[in-house]
Design a protein around this motif. Structure first.
Motif, short mmCIF file in Angstrom:
data_model
loop_
_atom_site.label_atom_id
_atom_site.label_comp_id
_atom_site.label_asym_id
_atom_site.label_seq_id
_atom_site.Cartn_x
_atom_site.Cartn_y
_atom_site.Cartn_z
N CYS A 27 0.82 -1.22 0.00
CA CYS A 27 0.00 0.00 0.00
C CYS A 27 0.85 1.26 0.00
O CYS A 27 0.30 2.37 0.05
N ALA A 62 -8.26 6.03 3.98
CA ALA A 62 -8.89 5.13 3.00
C ALA A 62 -8.49 5.51 1.57
O ALA A 62 -8.19 4.64 0.75
N LEU A 65 -4.79 4.54 0.98
CA LEU A 65 -4.65 3.09 0.83
C LEU A 65 -5.08 2.65 -0.56
O LEU A 65 -4.41 1.83 -1.21
N SER A 66 -6.20 3.19 -1.04
CA SER A 66 -6.68 2.81 -2.37
C SER A 66 -5.67 3.19 -3.44
O SER A 66 -5.41 2.43 -4.38
N TRP A 69 -2.44 0.83 -3.17
CA TRP A 69 -2.69 -0.51 -3.70
C TRP A 69 -2.90 -0.50 -5.21
O TRP A 69 -2.43 -1.39 -5.92
N ALA A 106 -11.01 -0.15 -0.48
CA ALA A 106 -10.64 1.10 0.18
C ALA A 106 -11.27 2.30 -0.52
O ALA A 106 -11.69 3.26 0.13
N CYS A 110 -13.82 4.99 1.05
CA CYS A 110 -13.43 6.39 1.03
C CYS A 110 -14.61 7.31 0.70
O CYS A 110 -14.68 8.44 1.20
#
Length: 289
Positions: A27, A62, A65-66, A69, A106, A110
């Motif tokens: 991440c 969030a 993280l998205s 990744w 994520a 979000c």
């Protein structure tokens, strides 16, 4: 239980753990923690309550993280092609499909977290997250690679200001300084990987400038951000702000001059200026709107 059975149990336990660690590493934990901490600190310095600060932190976490990744999943083949180390998907520690699933989960989380900060604040934050996804999927290979960083970093003060009671518009200087810091973050982030990226066909702005050009340009947006943060807000600048403004170009130039003897000197100098800029931004938190 025999030795074989015990080793099978240990192996079965180790595999999910290895996959979880790989997922956590993929991440981009450093930038995730840094950006989330900055957003939360801005919210605290702006005088928002504990619950609202936590909400902003959760929304930014969030989103980051998205983005992280998405980046590792999309770049897995490129990372493997150049043998880049420390990439869990390319190393086989976690599957590409698992990282894509985590990225979309994520991203979905979000959306409500962002909108819970307020409609305008949420829309600004979601626009920044979308821009970051566009960077991963397309813009990082173009001359507009800097733009998502401008949107993302410039949007952080806006998200915090629009979350305040009455949803006031952010001060122009806070957004401008954030955008300049975003340009510097892009240059500094890409600089170590320019050689490998060129082998896989990436042609973002730093790649077009080259290693030397990127290293020379890196201090410019940082010093400009310092000037904006010291001189633009209402009222006379503080003595500490003036001292920071005087020291910023000297620090950046010293880093460039020492670069011929220490490869990381330029980056170290810009990090020092960036730290001072972030401190100035946090000190000015109550004047964001």
């Amino acid at each position: 239980m025999g030795a074989t059975d015990q080793s099978q149990v240990c192996g079965a336990t180790a595999f999910p753990l290895r996959r979880a660690v790989g997922l956590a590493r993929s991440c981009h934990p450093g930038p995730v923690v840094a950006v989330t901490s900055l957003a939360t600190a801005l919210a605290v310095s702006a005088g928002l309550g504990g619950a609202r600060c936590a909400l902003i932190g959760a929304a930014v976490l969030a989103g980051q993280l998205s983005v992280g990744w998405c980046n590792d999943a999309f770049d897995a083949q490129r990372d493997a092609a150049v043998g880049r180390r420390g990439k869990p998907v390319a190393d086989g520690a976690v599957s590409r499909s698992a990282v894509w699933a985590a990225a979309f989960a994520a991203l979905l989380l979000c959306v409500p977290l962002s909108l819970a900060c307020g409609l305008l604040a949420g829309m600004v934050h979601l626009a920044a997250v979308v821009a970051a996804w566009l960077y991963n999927l397309k813009l990082k290979a173009t001359a507009l690679s800097w733009l998502p960083y401008v949107v993302g970093f410039g949007g952080l003060p806006a998200v915090v200001a629009l979350s305040l009671p009455g949803h006031p518009w952010p001060a122009w200087w806070a957004v401008t300084a954030g955008a300049l810091l975003g340009v510097a973050a892009h240059l500094g982030d890409v600089l170590p990987d320019i050689g490998d990226d060129l082998k896989t066909g990436l042609r973002g702005l730093p790649h077009r400038l080259g290693v030397t050009g990127t290293r020379l340009l890196l201090p410019v947006p940082l010093v400009a951000a310092t000037a904006v943060l010291v001189l633009a807000p209402a009222g006379p600048p503080s003595a500490w702000g003036v001292a920071t403004l005087a020291a910023a170009p000297l620090t950046a130039l010293a880093g460039l001059a020492l670069g011929r003897y220490w490869r990381e000197a330029a980056l170290a100098g810009t990090i020092a200026v960036a730290a001072a800029d972030l401190t100035l931004l946090l000190v000015r938190g109550t004047a964001l709107a």
